[in-house]
Every structure is written in structure tokens, then in C-alpha cells.
Design a protein around this motif. Sequence first.
Motif, short mmCIF file in Angstrom:
data_model
loop_
_atom_site.label_atom_id
_atom_site.label_comp_id
_atom_site.label_asym_id
_atom_site.label_seq_id
_atom_site.Cartn_x
_atom_site.Cartn_y
_atom_site.Cartn_z
N GLN A 212 -5.10 13.26 -4.37
CA GLN A 212 -5.44 11.85 -4.37
C GLN A 212 -6.55 11.67 -4.77
OE1 GLN A 212 -6.47 11.08 0.13
NE2 GLN A 212 -6.02 8.97 -0.24
N ILE A 219 1.83 11.12 -7.33
CA ILE A 219 1.70 9.74 -6.04
C ILE A 219 2.15 8.51 -6.41
CG2 ILE A 219 -0.23 8.87 -4.48
CD1 ILE A 219 -1.74 11.37 -4.99
N GLY A 220 1.67 8.04 -7.57
CA GLY A 220 1.98 6.52 -8.18
C GLY A 220 3.45 6.70 -8.29
N GLN A 223 4.99 5.99 -4.82
CA GLN A 223 4.65 4.86 -4.21
C GLN A 223 5.69 3.63 -4.91
OE1 GLN A 223 0.40 4.59 -5.24
NE2 GLN A 223 -0.14 4.78 -3.32
N ARG A 224 5.97 3.59 -6.19
CA ARG A 224 6.78 2.92 -6.64
C ARG A 224 8.35 2.95 -6.42
NH1 ARG A 224 3.29 4.23 -10.96
NH2 ARG A 224 4.47 5.83 -11.83
N PRO A 226 9.60 4.49 -3.08
CA PRO A 226 9.15 5.03 -1.96
C PRO A 226 10.54 5.55 -1.09
CG PRO A 226 8.95 2.42 -1.76
CD PRO A 226 9.15 2.96 -3.23
N SER A 293 0.22 10.03 4.99
CA SER A 293 0.18 8.47 5.22
C SER A 293 -0.75 8.02 4.31
CB SER A 293 0.02 7.92 6.68
OG SER A 293 -1.24 8.73 7.16
N PHE A 295 -1.12 8.80 1.14
CA PHE A 295 -0.58 8.37 -0.12
C PHE A 295 -0.17 7.04 0.00
CE2 PHE A 295 0.33 13.01 -1.59
CZ PHE A 295 -0.88 13.40 -1.97
N ARG A 296 0.72 6.68 0.85
CA ARG A 296 1.36 5.39 1.15
C ARG A 296 0.38 4.18 1.15
NH1 ARG A 296 4.41 7.99 5.33
NH2 ARG A 296 3.01 6.56 6.83
N ILE A 300 -1.30 0.67 -5.79
CA ILE A 300 -0.51 0.99 -7.05
C ILE A 300 -1.28 0.86 -8.13
CG2 ILE A 300 1.55 0.78 -8.14
CD1 ILE A 300 3.08 0.40 -5.47
#
Length: 300
Positions: A212, A219-220, A223-224, A226, A293, A295-296, A300
Motif C-alpha cells: 500500500q 492494488i490499482g 480497484q479498477r 473489483p 478493506s 485496498f478498497r 484510484i
Amino acid sequence: MDTQGFGVDTVDYETALPDLRTVRETVFVQEQRVPLELEWDALDPQCVHVLARDAAGQPIGTGRLTPEHKIGRMAVLAPWRGRGVGDALLLALLAAARERGWREVSLHAQVSARDFYARHGFLPLGERFEEAGIEHQTMRLLLDAANPVESREAAVAAAVGVIAGARRQLHIYSRELDPGLLDATGVLAALRRFATNGGEVQVLLQHATAPQRRGAPLIGLGQRLPSAFAFRVIEEPVDLEYPSAYLVNDGGGYLFRSLGHRFDGETRLDAPARVRQLRATFDEPWQRGRPCSEFRALGI
């Protein structure tokens, strides 16, 4: 002829020479400017040659297997690229090697084609070099055996192969999203393709803070996408003692590194029994882990 509109056969060199010339001279001599005198060599009559033909019987691709256990002269005419011809040619050559009882094969891949061969289990070996004015990389595949992973470049190629071989599910056990491996361009591209084609990726971490903090690209990507990526973090002390890291797919492929902070390990794309073992190692700590959580929550 198969349903893709082409077929691949092993051919007699002398009989098929006009068709082999059509493909190889179009691709290598005309497109890539390889001198004609370098394209044909004394090995050609001694090689196993495979030829792809379209539904009308016209040549569209070829490749050869030399007595030195090397695959080469892989070429597909431009209108047929990206349609599975290269894969079919390579599989035919690997089948020919197995029929002869060979334990390994190697090849000189153009650097731009490394990921293609990685998807079939080939790993880079040694330094890049120039051949006929084009940058190449030696790659090797042990047939029907685990392949040793001895460098970062080999680990990246192995990961690409495992991801490409996944059908619907991919499981990643990682310490800290493995910098140098899970952030490699080829690996991220393979993960993106798999996820956007409906694949599901479960990522189990030992530590979330470090990736992180450094902004790990995975991670990104999660997020894109999910709906495709699920991250969980290990909290049980007994689970945190596990030293290894691995990727496993649902097609029988794995990349295992006994020490998760190192790149060296082993890989194989057709080992369902070993994959079942690793899945059992994955499932219990996955159930005990907590959803990541944090990461969410990142922007972005």
C-alpha cells in the motif's frame, strides 16, 4: 481441417519446400529483412517441419524442430496472426518432441515474442543476443517435468504462463505483492486480460502495509476491476510463519517459490496433482484471513 479454418500437419521437407518458402521468405526475408542466405541452412533437410494451411490448402504458417532439440523458424503470415495458428504450430512441434522421447527443447525467441512462448511454459535462459540483426532470447522448456526458475526474468515468464493457462480462477499467495514480479509489465498485462475476460483472482497477503505504501500497481488494477479481484490479509501467527509464495490456476499450472522474498523456484503448466496440494495450502488461510478493506478505500 479444424473449425478455426486451418489445420497443422507434419510434412516432408522436399515435398513441402515450396510452401515452406512461401511462408518463411514472406515473413523473414520480406518483412523482417533477414538475408536470404541466412534464412535457409544445412539443418533444414534434417528437421521435423510442421505446416499450417488454410481451408483452401494454402500455406499460412510453419515451424521446425532441429536434431539439436531446438524449435525455430516459427512464422505465420500477417492475415492469420492472432488467430491461434502460432499456438497450434508450437503444440505440434512439442508433440513431435515428446514422440521422440526428448526431455527438453529450446529456442531462440525474438524478444517481442517472449510472452508467446512463456504462455506455453518456456523460460528465458541467459542474456539477450542479436541474431540476423534482431534481438533474441534463448528460452527452454523441460517436457513433462517441473522447470527450474532461476532468475527474475524466468519468474516473470513463469507467472505469465500460469496466468495465461487459467480458465476461470487464479490464486496468488504472496508476502507483500512480490515487488519485481507482480508489478512486472507482462504479469500485469496478463492479469488484466484474464480479469477482463471474466476471470476471478484471489490474492492472499501476509502484509498489506508495504504494498500500500509503495503504491503497488496490482492494488490499482484490483480497484479498477473489483468484481474480478479479491484481496485478503493473513492475521493468524501460525499462518504468518509460512515462508513460500505461489500462483496456481485451475488449468493445472503453478509457479512455486519456496522462499517468498526470492525469485527462484519451479513451475509447470500441466501438474494438476501439485496444484491440488497448493490449493489446499491456500484455502484454509484464505478462510481465516480478513478482507483487505484498506485496498478498497484507496483512491484510484
